[in-house]
Design a protein around this motif. Structure first.
Motif, PDB file in Angstrom:
ATOM      1  N   GLU A  18      24.596 -14.435  25.138  1.00 57.17           N
ATOM      2  CA  GLU A  18      23.620 -14.142  24.085  1.00 57.17           C
ATOM      3  C   GLU A  18      23.250 -12.657  24.086  1.00 57.17           C
ATOM      4  OE1 GLU A  18      20.585 -16.779  23.107  1.00 57.17           O
ATOM      5  OE2 GLU A  18      21.600 -18.560  23.835  1.00 57.17           O
ATOM      6  N   LEU A  19      23.121 -12.081  25.288  1.00 55.82           N
ATOM      7  CA  LEU A  19      22.800 -10.650  25.391  1.00 55.82           C
ATOM      8  C   LEU A  19      23.950  -9.793  24.860  1.00 55.82           C
ATOM      9  CD1 LEU A  19      21.056 -10.667  28.888  1.00 55.82           C
ATOM     10  CD2 LEU A  19      19.946 -10.128  26.708  1.00 55.82           C
ATOM     11  N   ASP A  20      25.187 -10.231  25.117  1.00 49.53           N
ATOM     12  CA  ASP A  20      26.358  -9.505  24.607  1.00 49.53           C
ATOM     13  C   ASP A  20      26.358  -9.512  23.080  1.00 49.53           C
ATOM     14  OD1 ASP A  20      27.177  -9.026  27.173  1.00 49.53           O
ATOM     15  OD2 ASP A  20      28.699 -10.613  27.224  1.00 49.53           O
ATOM     16  N   ARG A  21      25.984 -10.673  22.526  1.00 50.40           N
ATOM     17  CA  ARG A  21      25.938 -10.811  21.063  1.00 50.40           C
ATOM     18  C   ARG A  21      24.895  -9.849  20.477  1.00 50.40           C
ATOM     19  NH1 ARG A  21      24.992 -16.390  20.531  1.00 50.40           N
ATOM     20  NH2 ARG A  21      27.082 -16.942  21.161  1.00 50.40           N
ATOM     21  N   ILE A  22      23.762  -9.726  21.182  1.00 55.17           N
ATOM     22  CA  ILE A  22      22.710  -8.802  20.721  1.00 55.17           C
ATOM     23  C   ILE A  22      23.215  -7.360  20.806  1.00 55.17           C
ATOM     24  CG2 ILE A  22      20.382  -7.893  21.215  1.00 55.17           C
ATOM     25  CD1 ILE A  22      19.625 -10.768  22.123  1.00 55.17           C
ATOM     26  N   ARG A  28      26.254  -2.448  15.612  1.00 48.36           N
ATOM     27  CA  ARG A  28      26.440  -2.511  14.168  1.00 48.36           C
ATOM     28  C   ARG A  28      25.291  -1.838  13.420  1.00 48.36           C
ATOM     29  NH1 ARG A  28      27.337  -8.185  11.300  1.00 48.36           N
ATOM     30  NH2 ARG A  28      26.758  -8.711  13.350  1.00 48.36           N
ATOM     31  N   SER A  29      24.063  -2.090  13.904  1.00 49.00           N
ATOM     32  CA  SER A  29      22.890  -1.530  13.231  1.00 49.00           C
ATOM     33  C   SER A  29      22.882   0.001  13.315  1.00 49.00           C
ATOM     34  CB  SER A  29      21.597  -2.105  13.820  1.00 49.00           C
ATOM     35  OG  SER A  29      21.350  -1.582  15.098  1.00 49.00           O
ATOM     36  N   VAL A  30      23.370   0.516  14.434  1.00 48.23           N
ATOM     37  CA  VAL A  30      23.413   1.970  14.617  1.00 48.23           C
ATOM     38  C   VAL A  30      24.517   2.582  13.745  1.00 48.23           C
ATOM     39  CG1 VAL A  30      23.942   3.803  16.286  1.00 48.23           C
ATOM     40  CG2 VAL A  30      22.385   1.951  16.910  1.00 48.23           C
ATOM     41  N   THR A  31      25.682   1.928  13.745  1.00 50.78           N
ATOM     42  CA  THR A  31      26.821   2.434  12.960  1.00 50.78           C
ATOM     43  C   THR A  31      26.527   2.417  11.459  1.00 50.78           C
ATOM     44  OG1 THR A  31      28.251   1.469  14.650  1.00 50.78           O
ATOM     45  CG2 THR A  31      29.326   2.190  12.636  1.00 50.78           C
ATOM     46  N   HIS A  32      25.954   1.318  10.985  1.00 48.46           N
ATOM     47  CA  HIS A  32      25.745   1.158   9.541  1.00 48.46           C
ATOM     48  C   HIS A  32      24.367   1.586   9.051  1.00 48.46           C
ATOM     49  CE1 HIS A  32      29.575  -0.818   9.280  1.00 48.46           C
ATOM     50  NE2 HIS A  32      29.226  -1.782  10.100  1.00 48.46           N
ATOM     51  N   TRP A  33      23.524   2.064   9.956  1.00 46.59           N
ATOM     52  CA  TRP A  33      22.166   2.477   9.572  1.00 46.59           C
ATOM     53  C   TRP A  33      21.436   1.340   8.851  1.00 46.59           C
ATOM     54  CZ3 TRP A  33      19.776   7.377  10.353  1.00 46.59           C
ATOM     55  CH2 TRP A  33      20.589   8.298  11.039  1.00 46.59           C
ATOM     56  N   GLU A  34      21.570   0.130   9.384  1.00 40.74           N
ATOM     57  CA  GLU A  34      20.893  -1.022   8.775  1.00 40.74           C
ATOM     58  C   GLU A  34      20.096  -1.767   9.825  1.00 40.74           C
ATOM     59  OE1 GLU A  34      23.879  -3.378   6.906  1.00 40.74           O
ATOM     60  OE2 GLU A  34      23.981  -2.108   5.114  1.00 40.74           O
ATOM     61  N   VAL A  35      19.071  -2.479   9.365  1.00 39.20           N
ATOM     62  CA  VAL A  35      18.289  -3.319  10.276  1.00 39.20           C
ATOM     63  C   VAL A  35      19.041  -4.641  10.444  1.00 39.20           C
ATOM     64  CG1 VAL A  35      16.137  -4.619  10.534  1.00 39.20           C
ATOM     65  CG2 VAL A  35      16.080  -2.263   9.674  1.00 39.20           C
ATOM     66  N   VAL A  76      14.940  -8.053  16.246  1.00 40.54           N
ATOM     67  CA  VAL A  76      15.198  -7.175  15.097  1.00 40.54           C
ATOM     68  C   VAL A  76      15.496  -5.791  15.665  1.00 40.54           C
ATOM     69  CG1 VAL A  76      14.294  -6.304  12.906  1.00 40.54           C
ATOM     70  CG2 VAL A  76      13.466  -8.501  13.803  1.00 40.54           C
ATOM     71  N   CYS A  77      16.640  -5.210  15.259  1.00 36.76           N
ATOM     72  CA  CYS A  77      16.999  -3.919  15.836  1.00 36.76           C
ATOM     73  C   CYS A  77      17.589  -2.977  14.803  1.00 36.76           C
ATOM     74  CB  CYS A  77      17.981  -4.101  16.997  1.00 36.76           C
ATOM     75  SG  CYS A  77      19.506  -4.920  16.508  1.00 36.76           S
ATOM     76  N   GLY A  78      17.528  -1.697  15.107  1.00 41.12           N
ATOM     77  CA  GLY A  78      18.077  -0.679  14.217  1.00 41.12           C
ATOM     78  C   GLY A  78      17.734   0.707  14.719  1.00 41.12           C
ATOM     79  N   ARG A  79      18.223   1.704  14.018  1.00 38.20           N
ATOM     80  CA  ARG A  79      17.874   3.082  14.352  1.00 38.20           C
ATOM     81  C   ARG A  79      16.381   3.285  14.110  1.00 38.20           C
ATOM     82  NH1 ARG A  79      21.711   7.308  14.523  1.00 38.20           N
ATOM     83  NH2 ARG A  79      23.864   6.590  14.359  1.00 38.20           N
ATOM     84  N   GLU A  80      15.767   4.169  14.871  1.00 39.87           N
ATOM     85  CA  GLU A  80      14.335   4.477  14.729  1.00 39.87           C
ATOM     86  C   GLU A  80      13.937   4.629  13.262  1.00 39.87           C
ATOM     87  OE1 GLU A  80      11.720   4.797  16.597  1.00 39.87           O
ATOM     88  OE2 GLU A  80      12.424   4.901  18.667  1.00 39.87           O
ATOM     89  N   GLU A  81      14.751   5.402  12.512  1.00 40.39           N
ATOM     90  CA  GLU A  81      14.418   5.726  11.113  1.00 40.39           C
ATOM     91  C   GLU A  81      14.372   4.490  10.221  1.00 40.39           C
ATOM     92  OE1 GLU A  81      16.909   9.186  12.759  1.00 40.39           O
ATOM     93  OE2 GLU A  81      16.711   7.022  13.047  1.00 40.39           O
ATOM     94  N   THR A  82      15.227   3.500  10.506  1.00 42.02           N
ATOM     95  CA  THR A  82      15.281   2.312   9.639  1.00 42.02           C
ATOM     96  C   THR A  82      14.245   1.269  10.049  1.00 42.02           C
ATOM     97  OG1 THR A  82      16.980   1.304  11.048  1.00 42.02           O
ATOM     98  CG2 THR A  82      17.762   2.583   9.157  1.00 42.02           C
ATOM     99  N   MET A  83      13.638   1.458  11.223  1.00 43.84           N
ATOM    100  CA  MET A  83      12.710   0.457  11.772  1.00 43.84           C
ATOM    101  C   MET A  83      11.241   0.864  11.613  1.00 43.84           C
ATOM    102  SD  MET A  83      14.316  -2.215  13.359  1.00 43.84           S
ATOM    103  CE  MET A  83      13.295  -2.714  14.754  1.00 43.84           C
ATOM    104  N   MET A  84      10.982   1.890  10.788  1.00 42.92           N
ATOM    105  CA  MET A  84       9.630   2.441  10.646  1.00 42.92           C
ATOM    106  C   MET A  84       8.569   1.372  10.366  1.00 42.92           C
ATOM    107  SD  MET A  84       9.919   5.772  10.975  1.00 42.92           S
ATOM    108  CE  MET A  84       9.577   7.183   9.964  1.00 42.92           C
TER     109      MET A  84
END
Length: 266
Positions: A18-22, A28-35, A76-84
């Motif tokens: 499960e941790l690997d899946r996360i 993916r969230s970092v590469t695509h700049w998406e949450v 829920v994860c993503g780059r700092e900017e997308t997670m404001m």
């Protein structure tokens, strides 16, 4: 003896998967700049994942369960900017369903509602916490993706016909958690002694449940009745609903025994 054995986070194979899946979602969230959002996870999985993410640059991760102190949560994860705009109180991808019926003469429990939901053909990871609201039913927190399915498919719990509908989060009432303080003196900090005292059952019954893998310490299964546990440990017993026992305090008595202060949650 070593009293912290069970406090160290030993990750079993399923938890690791499960941790690997996360981790993949984080990538993916970092590469695509998406949450990105995950399925529901147990407290062990989401707490370890959130802890690990603290050491990552540019990544922000929060665990959301729909209400404060939720047990099962999505990550829920993503780059700092997308997670404001996202924090623990966010409900992104979550829906609260009210499951209503007349349970006055046939009281249903947490396992009953969960069983009825799973019997509609969904997987466990689609469902978060279930808040039993007494004789009128329960609130089920689930992934948005299966809310419509449950609304039409969840029509009976035990022998009771039910109606299931989405409700506004402002209508979610958190049932008050009942607690009971237990004080006891034990010869050791063995898990079987503490389960026996905390749940008010015989040592033999506690020991049997532990051997069967029904008891968890801090969300991890412990199968040795002689395992020692430490102050601050949270115990749970599968099949006992959401009943938990917290080892609040340990003091040493004059006769080299342990004075234990436990808190039982119902």
């Amino acid at each position: 003896g070593n009293r912290t054995t069970t406090r160290a986070t030993t990750i079993d194979a399923e938890t690791q998967r499960e941790l690997d899946r996360i981790d993949e979602l984080v990538e993916r969230s970092v590469t695509h700049w998406e949450v990105e959002t995950t399925r529901f996870h147990s407290p062990l999985v989401w707490s370890v994942a959130v802890d690990r993410a603290k050491g990552m640059a540019d990544v922000r991760m929060v665990a959301c369960g729909g209400y404060p102190n939720a047990e099962r949560r999505i990550v829920v994860c993503g780059r700092e900017e997308t997670m404001m705009d996202i924090d623990e109180s966010s409900r992104v991808g979550l829906v609260a369903l009210q499951c209503t019926g007349n349970f006055l003469f046939d009281r249903a429990t947490h396992p009953d509602f969960l069983g009825a939901a799973l019997a509609t053909g969904i997987q466990r990871w689609n469902v978060g916490d279930i808040l039993v609201t007494g004789e009128e039913g329960a609130i089920i927190i689930c992934l948005e993706s299966i809310a419509e399915h449950l609304t039409s498919a969840l029509v009976q719990v035990r022998s009771v016909p039910v109606q299931t509908r989405p409700i506004d989060w402002s209508e979610v009432r958190i049932p008050e958690q009942r607690t009971k303080d237990v004080k006891t003196v034990e010869g050791s900090l063995r898990i079987d002694a503490i389960v026996s005292a905390g749940y008010g059952c015989s040592r033999a019954k506690a020991s049997q449940a532990i051997k069967e893998g029904a008891v968890k310490v801090d969300w991890q299964v412990v199968t040795k009745p002689s395992a020692l546990i430490d102050e601050g440990a949270m115990l749970s017993w599968a099949g006992r609903g959401r009943g938990r026992v917290l080892l609040v305090e340990v003091t040493t008595t004059a006769k080299q025994k342990y004075g234990l202060k436990l808190k039982r949650f119902y």
